[in-house]
Every structure is written in structure tokens, then in C-alpha cells.
Design a protein around this motif. Structure first.
Motif, mmCIF file in Angstrom:
data_model
loop_
_atom_site.group_PDB
_atom_site.id
_atom_site.type_symbol
_atom_site.label_atom_id
_atom_site.label_comp_id
_atom_site.label_asym_id
_atom_site.label_seq_id
_atom_site.Cartn_x
_atom_site.Cartn_y
_atom_site.Cartn_z
ATOM 1 N N PRO A 71 68.846 100.972 36.691
ATOM 2 C CA PRO A 71 68.498 100.314 35.422
ATOM 3 C C PRO A 71 69.113 100.996 34.195
ATOM 4 N N ALA A 72 69.427 102.269 34.300
ATOM 5 C CA ALA A 72 70.052 102.981 33.175
ATOM 6 C C ALA A 72 71.409 102.365 32.836
ATOM 7 N N ARG A 73 72.097 101.844 33.833
ATOM 8 C CA ARG A 73 73.390 101.189 33.585
ATOM 9 C C ARG A 73 73.180 99.935 32.726
ATOM 10 N N ASP A 74 72.123 99.183 33.002
ATOM 11 C CA ASP A 74 71.814 97.998 32.185
ATOM 12 C C ASP A 74 71.542 98.402 30.742
ATOM 13 N N ARG A 75 70.778 99.455 30.563
ATOM 14 C CA ARG A 75 70.474 99.920 29.200
ATOM 15 C C ARG A 75 71.735 100.368 28.469
ATOM 16 N N ALA A 76 72.655 101.006 29.183
ATOM 17 C CA ALA A 76 73.926 101.429 28.568
ATOM 18 C C ALA A 76 74.757 100.213 28.152
ATOM 19 N N ILE A 77 74.747 99.179 28.982
ATOM 20 C CA ILE A 77 75.474 97.949 28.646
ATOM 21 C C ILE A 77 74.822 97.287 27.434
ATOM 22 N N GLU A 78 73.492 97.241 27.406
ATOM 23 C CA GLU A 78 72.785 96.682 26.244
ATOM 24 C C GLU A 78 73.175 97.432 24.970
ATOM 25 N N HIS A 79 73.247 98.743 25.061
ATOM 26 C CA HIS A 79 73.639 99.553 23.895
ATOM 27 C C HIS A 79 75.052 99.190 23.439
ATOM 28 N N THR A 80 75.977 99.065 24.375
ATOM 29 C CA THR A 80 77.353 98.677 24.040
ATOM 30 C C THR A 80 77.375 97.310 23.365
ATOM 31 N N LEU A 81 76.635 96.355 23.927
ATOM 32 C CA LEU A 81 76.596 95.012 23.347
ATOM 33 C C LEU A 81 75.969 95.044 21.960
ATOM 34 N N HIS A 82 74.908 95.811 21.805
ATOM 35 C CA HIS A 82 74.242 95.887 20.497
ATOM 36 C C HIS A 82 75.161 96.520 19.451
ATOM 37 N N THR A 83 75.969 97.467 19.865
ATOM 38 C CA THR A 83 76.930 98.079 18.948
ATOM 39 C C THR A 83 77.969 97.055 18.503
ATOM 40 N N THR A 84 78.394 96.214 19.441
ATOM 41 C CA THR A 84 79.396 95.188 19.131
ATOM 42 C C THR A 84 78.807 94.040 18.336
ATOM 43 N N GLU A 85 77.607 93.601 18.711
ATOM 44 C CA GLU A 85 76.963 92.461 18.056
ATOM 45 C C GLU A 85 75.485 92.789 17.840
ATOM 46 N N ASP A 89 69.420 90.277 20.343
ATOM 47 C CA ASP A 89 68.519 91.017 21.219
ATOM 48 C C ASP A 89 69.040 90.828 22.653
ATOM 49 N N TRP A 90 69.879 91.750 23.090
ATOM 50 C CA TRP A 90 70.513 91.656 24.405
ATOM 51 C C TRP A 90 69.550 92.087 25.504
ATOM 52 N N SER A 91 69.539 91.359 26.600
ATOM 53 C CA SER A 91 68.773 91.722 27.784
ATOM 54 C C SER A 91 69.728 91.671 28.970
ATOM 55 N N VAL A 92 70.027 92.822 29.540
ATOM 56 C CA VAL A 92 71.004 92.916 30.632
ATOM 57 C C VAL A 92 70.279 93.303 31.911
ATOM 58 N N LYS A 93 70.527 92.543 32.980
ATOM 59 C CA LYS A 93 69.892 92.839 34.264
ATOM 60 C C LYS A 93 70.889 92.638 35.403
ATOM 61 N N ASN A 94 71.096 93.716 36.166
ATOM 62 C CA ASN A 94 71.875 93.613 37.387
ATOM 63 C C ASN A 94 70.986 92.925 38.423
ATOM 64 N N GLN A 95 71.389 91.754 38.853
ATOM 65 C CA GLN A 95 70.569 90.971 39.774
ATOM 66 C C GLN A 95 70.506 91.569 41.179
ATOM 67 N N ALA A 96 71.295 92.603 41.444
ATOM 68 C CA ALA A 96 71.281 93.254 42.755
ATOM 69 C C ALA A 96 69.955 93.951 43.033
ATOM 70 N N ARG A 97 69.164 94.229 41.995
ATOM 71 C CA ARG A 97 67.863 94.881 42.217
ATOM 72 C C ARG A 97 66.678 93.992 41.832
ATOM 73 N N MET A 98 66.903 92.856 41.229
ATOM 74 C CA MET A 98 65.801 92.057 40.707
ATOM 75 C C MET A 98 64.939 91.421 41.799
ATOM 76 N N HIS A 99 65.465 91.297 43.007
ATOM 77 C CA HIS A 99 64.663 90.752 44.108
ATOM 78 C C HIS A 99 63.423 91.602 44.373
ATOM 79 N N ILE A 100 63.516 92.893 44.117
ATOM 80 C CA ILE A 100 62.389 93.799 44.361
ATOM 81 C C ILE A 100 61.232 93.438 43.432
#
Length: 185
Positions: A71-85, A89-100
């Protein structure tokens, strides 16, 4: 014009949404899309003949990479997106873990994950390809989205019906888009 082309045209003609699709495309993440309300609301606004289609709530970026499900990777991507735009309110989720979290069998892709979302009209996503084209993912089809039909997906018809009903009530979709028809399925 087929439904996917119609949805792509709506997004392409919305300068801000088209810009955001470009921002996400620049990340070059695997199996990456902007999904859910970002697409759904733009289509519903267009079908309600609204000239302005503001981006409401968060913007859901879904991607899929089994090798990077921290999940830390998602937060890092959100930070990058927030810096750009920063207005989004960006919400990033890698769907590879969301089944859990959802109590499902492992998903095979971002599109496969969308099959398990609450409403058929929400299980839609878009991405920019080749900088000027738009690809649409809709594992449950686009008929309900284009037909202004609010219908639960299979799992939310019986097992999780109360979640679907609460989403319809709390999000007040039928008040915002009065031409919506709610189907029980």
C-alpha cells in the motif's frame, strides 16, 4: 456510434478530464486506469445535457501489479499525482491486493477487479493511449451506464445488497441525475 466510442468521446471533449487522463498515463503504470465516478459521472452529466461536468469527490486510479502490492506504493503514487495536479483528491489502489479487503478470490487484472464493484454503471474505466486516443474498460458492459440504469452487480444483488442500497441513498445519485432508473436485478 457504439457505447465505448460514445464514452471515449465524452471524455475527450471534457478538457479537464482529458488532462487528468494524460497525467495518469504519464505514470506508465501497468494495467492502469481512471475508473468509477470519474467516468460514470461524466457520462451521466452528458446524458442529462449538462454543459459542465465537474470532477466530484475522489478520482479513483486503479492499476494491477502482483509484484508490487505494498500500500505504500499507492500512497507514493498519490503523492506524485497530487504534486502534479493538487486540486484533485487522488485515490490510488493496486487491485492485486484488493480481493483481500473484499473477501474475493484473487483478481487477475484491474478489469477483473471491476467485476466485483457494487454497481454495473460504476464498473467502467478509461485510459489515454498513444496520447490522443482513449480506451474504455467495461467488464460488465456499458448498457446500464448509457441507459441511465442503476443496477447492482451479481454479488451486490443478494450477498451485499445493503451496501448497494446504502450507496444509492448516501450518494443521492437519483437526486443529482433524475433520469436514473433503479433496477433491482
Amino acid at each position: 456510434m457504439d457505447h465505448a466510442m460514445h464514452v471515449a468521446a465524452i471524455l475527450r471533449n471534457d478538457a479537464f478530464r482529458w488532462h487528468l487522463l494524460g497525467v495518469v498515463a504519464e505514470l506508465d503504470l501497468p494495467d492502469c486506469w481512471i475508473a468509477a465516478g470519474f467516468v460514470r459521472n461524466a457520462v451521466w452529466d452528458s446524458l442529462h445535457k449538462r454543459s459542465e461536468s465537474p470532477v466530484l469527490g475522489d478520482v479513483d486510479v486503479v492499476w494491477f501489479d502482483r509484484n508490487c502490492s505494498d500500500p505504500a506504493r499507492d500512497r507514493a503514487i498519490e503523492h506524485t499525482l497530487h504534486t502534479t495536479e493538487p486540486t484533485i483528491d487522488w485515490s490510488v489502489k493496486n487491485q492485486a491486493r484488493m480481493h483481500i479487503r473484499n473477501g474475493d478470490a484473487p483478481y487477475q487484472s484491474a478489469t477483473d477487479a471491476m467485476r466485483h464493484w457494487p454497481e454495473t454503471a460504476t464498473a467502467v474505466a478509461a485510459k489515454r493511449v498513444c496520447s490522443d486516443e482513449c480506451e474504455i474498460a467495461s467488464p460488465l458492459g456499458l448498457d446500464d451506464l448509457i441507459g441511465l440504469v442503476l443496477r447492482p452487480t451479481i454479488k451486490f444483488t443478494v450477498q451485499k445488497r445493503s451496501i448497494f442500497e446504502e450507496r444509492v441513498r448516501s450518494k443521492a445519485w437519483r437526486r443529482k441525475w433524475p433520469m436514473l432508473k433503479c433496477e433491482a436485478s
